[in-house]
Design an enzyme around this catalytic site. Structure first.
Site, short mmCIF file in Angstrom:
data_model
loop_
_atom_site.label_atom_id
_atom_site.label_comp_id
_atom_site.label_asym_id
_atom_site.label_seq_id
_atom_site.Cartn_x
_atom_site.Cartn_y
_atom_site.Cartn_z
N GLY A 256 0.84 -1.40 -0.02
CA GLY A 256 0.63 0.15 -0.20
C GLY A 256 1.21 1.22 0.02
O GLY A 256 0.69 2.35 -0.99
N THR A 257 1.87 1.28 0.21
CA THR A 257 2.91 2.33 0.25
C THR A 257 3.16 2.64 -0.61
O THR A 257 3.41 3.55 -0.76
CB THR A 257 4.16 1.72 1.54
OG1 THR A 257 3.55 1.61 3.16
CG2 THR A 257 5.01 3.13 1.61
N ASN B 10 -6.74 4.17 9.56
CA ASN B 10 -6.96 3.07 9.61
C ASN B 10 -6.14 2.72 11.72
O ASN B 10 -6.93 2.23 12.09
CB ASN B 10 -4.83 2.65 9.77
CG ASN B 10 -4.04 4.12 9.49
OD1 ASN B 10 -4.43 5.00 9.03
ND2 ASN B 10 -3.39 3.54 10.43
N GLY C 293 -2.93 -5.86 -0.21
CA GLY C 293 -3.75 -7.15 -0.26
C GLY C 293 -3.69 -7.72 1.39
O GLY C 293 -4.48 -8.47 1.59
N THR D 292 9.23 -7.59 -12.93
CA THR D 292 8.52 -9.28 -13.59
C THR D 292 7.38 -9.22 -12.52
O THR D 292 7.63 -9.06 -10.58
CB THR D 292 9.59 -10.47 -12.96
OG1 THR D 292 10.19 -10.25 -14.36
CG2 THR D 292 9.05 -11.53 -13.02
N CYS E 24 6.15 3.36 20.69
CA CYS E 24 6.83 3.91 21.68
C CYS E 24 8.13 4.72 20.66
O CYS E 24 9.04 3.40 19.61
CB CYS E 24 7.65 1.99 21.97
SG CYS E 24 8.61 2.31 23.84
N1 PLP Z 1 -1.90 3.17 4.56
C1 PLP Z 1 -3.23 2.57 4.98
C2 PLP Z 1 -4.63 3.93 6.13
C3 PLP Z 1 -2.70 1.85 6.16
O1 PLP Z 1 -3.68 1.91 7.46
C4 PLP Z 1 -2.21 1.40 5.84
C5 PLP Z 1 -0.56 0.06 6.62
O2 PLP Z 1 -1.26 0.08 7.59
C6 PLP Z 1 -1.15 1.65 4.55
C7 PLP Z 1 -1.10 2.44 4.31
C8 PLP Z 1 0.19 0.94 4.23
O3 PLP Z 1 0.26 -0.53 3.26
P1 PLP Z 1 1.34 -1.31 3.49
O4 PLP Z 1 1.63 -1.97 4.80
O5 PLP Z 1 0.74 -2.41 2.82
O6 PLP Z 1 1.97 -0.76 2.93
#
Ligand code: PLP
Length: 389
Positions: free
Chosen positions: A71-72, A150, A199, A236, A324
């Site tokens: 996701g990052t 989150n 995922g 790939t 922390c």
């Molecule tokens: N964005 C949000 C809102 C998230 O909660 C997270 C992961 O906790 C991410 C992005 C990052 O996703 P990833 O862990 O797949 O890099």
């Protein structure tokens, strides 16, 4: 000891159906999906099917899906694509409660000369949309606003936000990593230009994610290399994980009703049980516009880390709203942005459920946690029993 896993916003278990679907691609079916031969082509077809399943979950076209590594990476790719495609624009907008995947990139970009605006939220975590609108200028390259938070699960009104941003001709990206699979997401209805999903938050493995890029949006790749992903992400493909993510998205479609029904009911049961059993406990965030699986509860005058350790002894896995860092316990930037008082932010715990949780597990937490809080308060220097509830 059985594990009671209520930390699904951190990561989720890989669904058995997903593992089963992936296994052949670690074994006999190891071809490269880009190869000309039939052996690779068979794998290529499975990757295409997976792309269709991901697209179907969010109402996109298969060619609008770019597979990434996490996701990052999806968030970073979207933001970089927008600024690289608009080289004359030097202003970027996000909120004060973004995940570090967006927040820290923005802070990095501000050191490189970009002007950043972080839109505030109120004490319930709701976005100040007027402040957002006022911040937009002809110099704004991108607005990146998460769909759901989150930590608190609070959801922003993405359709309304998108409309206001896009009528100014500004690119809009949403981090929907916590949203997809928990509520229905339709990218066309939402009107977003780009959307991130991951995922491992939806019962696929870690290390696979996707970015939706609306057809017609100007795009510059983050990873420059081969022709994979239509030239939008070289390298790939992570074939087995892509196939697993496809399966997870198919399951997520089937689970949406359960998220809105059974999972939400369990979350509400947990919340009311804990509030009833514990004085000075409060919910963080807007209870109405919230993901069905998440609750952030502050137990005043105790430390979140101590609660986590005591719960851990009983096999209960959750998260705290503080990190922390170098020995000092800093409350999370999300709770700070919401103005949650120090005594409450330090004792905040996030519970995030999934379709695998049961009523028995929730009742176990409701029974075991209140005595833990009471015990910790007895030794807390801040707690006074006469503090009114
Ligand atoms: N964005 C949000 C809102 C998230 O909660 C997270 C992961 O906790 C991410 C992005 C990052 O996703 P990833 O862990 O797949 O890099």
């Amino acid at each position: 000891m059985d594990v009671i896993y209520v930390d699904n916003n951190a990561t989720t278990r890989v669904a058995p159906e997903v593992i089963e679907e992936m296994l052949p691609y670690f074994g006999d079916l190891y071809g490269n999906p880009s190869s000309m031969h039939t052996f690779g082509g068979t794998v290529g077809r499975k990757v295409r099917e997976a792309r269709e399943k991901v697209a179907h979950l969010i109402g996109a076209l298969p060619e609008e899906i770019v597979f990434t590594g996490c996701g990052t990476e999806s968030d970073n790719t979207a933001i970089n694509a927008a600024i690289e495609s608009n080289p004359g624009k030097k202003h970027i907008v996000a909120t004060r409660v973004e995940h570090p995947a967006v927040k820290n990139l923005f802070e990095h970009l501000s050191k490189k000369g970009y002007r950043t605006t972080f839109i505030p939220v109120d004490h319930q975590g709701r976005l100040d949309i007027d402040a957002l609108e006022k911040s937009l200028t002809d110099d704004t390259a991108i607005v990146s606003i998460m769909w759901a938070n989150n930590e608190t699960g609070v959801m922003f009104p993405i359709e309304e936000i998108t409309q206001r941003v896009r009528e100014r001709g500004i690119v809009f990206h949403t981090d929907a990593v916590q949203t997809v699979g928990k509520i229905p997401v339709d990218v066309k209805k939402a009107g977003v230009d780009m959307l991130s999903l991951s995922g491992h938050k939806i019962h696929a493995p870690k290390g696979i994610a996707a970015l939706y890029v609306r057809k017609g949006v100007k795009f510059t790749p983050f990873l420059i290399g081969g022709h994979q992903e239509r030239g939008r992400r070289g390298g790939t493909e992570n074939v087995s994980s892509i196939i697993g993510m496809g399966k997870a998205c198919e399951l997520a479609v089937d689970h949406l009703k359960e998220q809105a029904g059974r999972v939400k009911t369990l979350r509400d049961r947990l919340e009311s049980g804990l509030l009833k059993g514990t004085p000075k406990a409060l919910i963080n965030g807007d209870r109405e516009h919230r993901l069905p699986n998440t609750t952030s509860i502050s137990f005043e005058y105790v430390e979140g880390e101590s609660i986590l350790l005591m719960m851990d002894r009983l096999g209960i896995c959750a998260s705290s709203g503080s990190a922390c860092t170098s020995g000092s316990l800093e409350p999370s930037h999300v709770l700070r942005a919401m103005g949650v008082p120090f005594t409450a932010a330090h004792g905040s715990i996030r519970f995030s459920l999934s379709v695998y949780n049961t009523e028995k597990e929730i009742d176990f937490i409701i029974k075991e946690l209140p005595p833990i809080i009471a015990k910790l308060r007895e030794i807390s220097p801040f707690w006074k029993p006469e503090i009114p509830s």
